[in-house]
Design a protein around this motif. Structure first.
Motif, mmCIF file in Angstrom:
data_model
loop_
_atom_site.group_PDB
_atom_site.id
_atom_site.type_symbol
_atom_site.label_atom_id
_atom_site.label_comp_id
_atom_site.label_asym_id
_atom_site.label_seq_id
_atom_site.Cartn_x
_atom_site.Cartn_y
_atom_site.Cartn_z
ATOM 1 N N GLY A 80 32.032 16.542 41.325
ATOM 2 C CA GLY A 80 31.910 16.191 39.874
ATOM 3 C C GLY A 80 30.511 15.455 39.905
ATOM 4 O O GLY A 80 29.546 15.742 39.173
ATOM 5 N N LEU A 81 30.243 14.279 40.792
ATOM 6 C CA LEU A 81 29.071 13.609 41.009
ATOM 7 C C LEU A 81 27.870 14.376 41.403
ATOM 8 O O LEU A 81 26.812 14.202 40.875
ATOM 9 C CB LEU A 81 29.282 12.447 41.994
ATOM 10 C CG LEU A 81 30.380 11.550 41.665
ATOM 11 C CD1 LEU A 81 30.704 10.705 42.779
ATOM 12 C CD2 LEU A 81 29.701 10.509 40.630
ATOM 13 N N TYR A 82 28.064 15.419 42.214
ATOM 14 C CA TYR A 82 26.969 16.379 42.534
ATOM 15 C C TYR A 82 26.623 16.989 41.489
ATOM 16 O O TYR A 82 25.174 17.263 41.095
ATOM 17 C CB TYR A 82 27.369 17.214 43.811
ATOM 18 C CG TYR A 82 26.352 18.285 43.998
ATOM 19 C CD1 TYR A 82 25.269 17.757 44.736
ATOM 20 C CD2 TYR A 82 26.471 19.534 43.509
ATOM 21 C CE1 TYR A 82 24.223 18.706 45.171
ATOM 22 C CE2 TYR A 82 25.317 20.635 43.838
ATOM 23 C CZ TYR A 82 24.332 19.981 44.732
ATOM 24 O OH TYR A 82 23.521 20.876 45.107
ATOM 25 N N ASN A 83 27.602 17.608 40.766
ATOM 26 C CA ASN A 83 27.140 18.281 39.311
ATOM 27 C C ASN A 83 26.592 17.609 38.222
ATOM 28 O O ASN A 83 25.530 17.879 37.566
ATOM 29 C CB ASN A 83 28.357 19.155 38.707
ATOM 30 C CG ASN A 83 28.943 20.266 39.754
ATOM 31 O OD1 ASN A 83 28.185 20.713 40.633
ATOM 32 N ND2 ASN A 83 30.065 20.411 39.543
ATOM 33 N N TYR A 84 26.682 16.310 38.144
ATOM 34 C CA TYR A 84 26.286 15.523 37.099
ATOM 35 C C TYR A 84 24.741 14.996 37.592
ATOM 36 O O TYR A 84 24.043 15.134 36.609
ATOM 37 C CB TYR A 84 27.036 14.345 37.021
ATOM 38 C CG TYR A 84 26.737 13.271 35.935
ATOM 39 C CD1 TYR A 84 26.711 13.431 34.715
ATOM 40 C CD2 TYR A 84 25.948 11.938 36.613
ATOM 41 C CE1 TYR A 84 26.387 12.632 33.820
ATOM 42 C CE2 TYR A 84 25.424 11.240 35.504
ATOM 43 C CZ TYR A 84 25.867 11.503 34.210
ATOM 44 O OH TYR A 84 25.323 10.693 33.164
ATOM 45 N N TYR A 85 24.543 14.749 38.738
ATOM 46 C CA TYR A 85 23.431 14.198 39.078
ATOM 47 C C TYR A 85 22.296 15.244 39.699
ATOM 48 O O TYR A 85 21.071 15.103 39.631
ATOM 49 C CB TYR A 85 23.334 12.922 40.187
ATOM 50 C CG TYR A 85 23.853 11.792 39.595
ATOM 51 C CD1 TYR A 85 23.164 10.986 38.780
ATOM 52 C CD2 TYR A 85 25.291 11.440 40.064
ATOM 53 C CE1 TYR A 85 23.781 9.812 38.310
ATOM 54 C CE2 TYR A 85 25.689 10.408 39.504
ATOM 55 C CZ TYR A 85 25.026 9.426 38.810
ATOM 56 O OH TYR A 85 25.443 8.242 38.238
ATOM 57 N N VAL A 86 22.908 16.189 40.260
ATOM 58 C CA VAL A 86 21.765 17.334 40.690
ATOM 59 C C VAL A 86 21.610 18.427 39.744
ATOM 60 O O VAL A 86 20.508 18.848 39.484
ATOM 61 C CB VAL A 86 22.222 17.858 42.082
ATOM 62 C CG1 VAL A 86 21.543 18.746 42.732
ATOM 63 C CG2 VAL A 86 22.169 16.493 42.975
ATOM 64 N N LYS A 87 22.760 19.208 39.546
ATOM 65 C CA LYS A 87 22.519 20.541 38.410
ATOM 66 C C LYS A 87 22.215 19.952 37.218
ATOM 67 O O LYS A 87 21.610 20.666 36.379
ATOM 68 C CB LYS A 87 23.909 21.027 38.554
ATOM 69 C CG LYS A 87 24.127 21.566 39.913
ATOM 70 C CD LYS A 87 25.338 22.525 39.900
ATOM 71 C CE LYS A 87 25.653 23.101 41.288
ATOM 72 N NZ LYS A 87 26.604 24.114 41.524
ATOM 73 N N LYS A 88 22.735 18.903 36.362
ATOM 74 C CA LYS A 88 22.477 18.691 35.127
ATOM 75 C C LYS A 88 22.058 19.902 34.291
ATOM 76 O O LYS A 88 21.715 20.137 33.448
ATOM 77 C CB LYS A 88 21.253 17.515 34.797
ATOM 78 C CG LYS A 88 21.604 16.351 35.355
ATOM 79 C CD LYS A 88 20.600 15.388 34.956
ATOM 80 C CE LYS A 88 20.947 13.930 35.078
ATOM 81 N NZ LYS A 88 20.187 12.950 34.869
#
Length: 88
Positions: A80-88
């Protein structure tokens, strides 16, 4: 003989104060604001089915945390953190 009273300007102070208060009241009454909310805005304020389901889910999670039965999945949190900060 004509007698002119000295310093008699304050005799009608009460009347002057009343007139000033009435003038202020009239000015305040003239400057009233009015707000109207449209039907569409009222509909938007109502809670939707999604909001009710989310509230139920939050209540269930809160109860699990308070009872000590809640187990967080670290991989889901990291994803979830990865998706939020990287994928936006």
């Amino acid at each position: 003989m004509k007698i002119n009273p000295m310093n008699m300007s304050g005799i009608q102070a009460y009347q002057r104060t009343q007139n000033q208060k009435q003038a202020q009241t009239k000015a305040a009454d003239a400057k009233t604001d009015k707000v109207e909310i449209s039907y569409q805005a009222k509909e938007m304020q109502e809670t939707s089915q999604i909001d009710k389901e989310r509230a139920d889910k939050v209540a269930a999670l809160r109860q699990q945390v308070q009872s000590g039965n809640y187990k967080a999945d670290p991989e889901k949190i990291a994803q979830g953190l990865y998706n939020y900060y990287v994928k936006k």
